[in-house]
Write a protein that holds these residues in place. Structure first.
Motif, mmCIF file in Angstrom:
data_model
loop_
_atom_site.group_PDB
_atom_site.id
_atom_site.type_symbol
_atom_site.label_atom_id
_atom_site.label_comp_id
_atom_site.label_asym_id
_atom_site.label_seq_id
_atom_site.Cartn_x
_atom_site.Cartn_y
_atom_site.Cartn_z
ATOM 1 N N ALA B 22 0.831 -1.209 0.000
ATOM 2 C CA ALA B 22 0.000 0.000 0.000
ATOM 3 C C ALA B 22 0.870 1.265 0.000
ATOM 4 C CB ALA B 22 -0.936 -0.008 1.205
ATOM 5 N N VAL B 75 -3.959 0.271 6.284
ATOM 6 C CA VAL B 75 -4.246 0.533 4.868
ATOM 7 C C VAL B 75 -5.436 1.478 4.707
ATOM 8 C CG1 VAL B 75 -4.943 -0.511 2.664
ATOM 9 C CG2 VAL B 75 -3.221 -1.642 4.075
ATOM 10 N N SER B 102 -10.839 -8.861 1.291
ATOM 11 C CA SER B 102 -9.706 -8.546 2.163
ATOM 12 C C SER B 102 -9.858 -9.245 3.507
ATOM 13 C CB SER B 102 -9.616 -7.025 2.393
ATOM 14 O OG SER B 102 -9.545 -6.328 1.164
ATOM 15 N N MET B 160 -7.546 -2.909 -2.250
ATOM 16 C CA MET B 160 -7.072 -3.494 -0.998
ATOM 17 C C MET B 160 -7.147 -5.020 -1.048
ATOM 18 S SD MET B 160 -8.145 -2.373 2.905
ATOM 19 C CE MET B 160 -9.835 -2.982 2.896
#
Lengths: 216, 215
Positions: B22, B75, B102, B160
């Motif tokens: 990220a 994140v 995620s 993500m």
């Protein structure tokens, strides 16, 4: 059946399902519950029908606005974005990060290690010590963290997603006979939250699938 | 030294790798402080590190005057404060799918096969245990991706979900999971590994990568 009412697939005792029930109650979102018994019939989550709904074969699942969402915190975040009142995440990004950190500490750091499918793998006689170790390890950390973040609730004085995760995890701790006297901050916050209506109506003892002997 | 973000990371930790990806995708300049999870009994157990993170885990990110643990909380904070390029779709429904995938990885698979759990199951059980956790999760993920994936996990933008996928596939390879059962996962993983952010953040290119594993 009314069109468009959200449908929650839930097990009364599943802490992950309880998180979503709390959020729905806090936001006064009218919904239906379809109970999925994780133990009966070898576990109803393994039925063909349910597997199609959720390939992870887990509860909770929420059908809402034409989509199907699994993973309790993904569900809660969706509810937060689409039904933003009352707020479950602070507006300040730093406070929001703390709420998410605490939520993930519970939802990734503790619960998955002591959930039903993991416990089945460690053997009957090992289940309680295993679960206790997972919860104790997480609560030792959480108690320290809360000492600097908590006001009335986990983060300041507003109920947040962190609180939504806390209460069901404390119930798991009690179920596995973890000594909660070591966690005064967790205990205080848990008690304050359980006094709120949303945490009561969503309680495992008041669900459509609560067995008679456990019903409030 | 000014307030450059500081990431406490272990080269091989999949959770640390998520944050490294990220940071790289968002071109956020940062420092890395390596924490060796194995050496000296595990540096995450030091007094100093425990004060930083009572969970005794990596990653931890010190940024903007705060200290954040839990990779996805980190994140999400990066996403809110450094929103370009976007890692979460704007549409709430697509965003929910990204978060679901995620979380499937970050709650449903990885915690069950992380180092501290593996230590508890006994040396000879570690590989089958990890394989079972990963296989179970990947069986579900492969199905889900068949309806959500475009070029990447959700449509054609890196999200993500992709940040979580690649490190988990690396874990799968490490525990010798047969990835031929997961063609969608494999295709997406390959496409992502071609991107610079996934390369610079790779375990084989970290300050603490052992010489024999260095790219």
């Amino acid at each position: 059946m009314q069109a468009g009412k959200p449908v929650l697939y839930s097990y009364f005792r599943s802490s992950c399902s309880w998180r979503v029930r709390i959020a729905l109650a806090l936001k006064s979102i009218d919904h239906e519950i379809v109970p999925i018994n994780l133990v009966k019939d070898g576990g109803q989550q393994f039925s063909e029908e349910f597997q199609t709904l959720n390939p992870m074969k887990q509860v909770p699942i929420l059908k809402i606005d034409g989509i199907t969402i699994g993973q309790s915190l993904a569900i809660v975040e969706y509810l937060e974005e689409t039904r933003p009142t009352p707020r479950l995440l602070p507006q300040d990004p730093k406070k929001k990060a703390i709420v998410r950190m605490i939520s993930d500490l519970i939802a990734s750091g503790i619960q998955p290690v002591q959930n039903l499918s993991v416990l089945k793998q460690v053997g009957q006689e090992n289940q309680t010590p295993w679960a206790q170790r997972a919860i104790t390890s997480g609560f030792n950390a959480l108690e320290k963290i809360l000492q600097s973040t908590a006001g009335k609730y986990c983060v300041g004085d507003e109920v947040s997603m962190a609180d939504v995760c806390l209460v069901p995890q404390v119930a798991n701790a009690e179920r596995f006979k973890v000594d909660l006297s070591h966690y005064p901050t967790i205990s205080r916050i848990n008690k304050a939250l359980l006094a709120l209506e949303a945490f009561q109506v969503s309680h495992p003892c008041r669900q459509p699938d609560t067995p008679a002997e456990l019903r409030a």
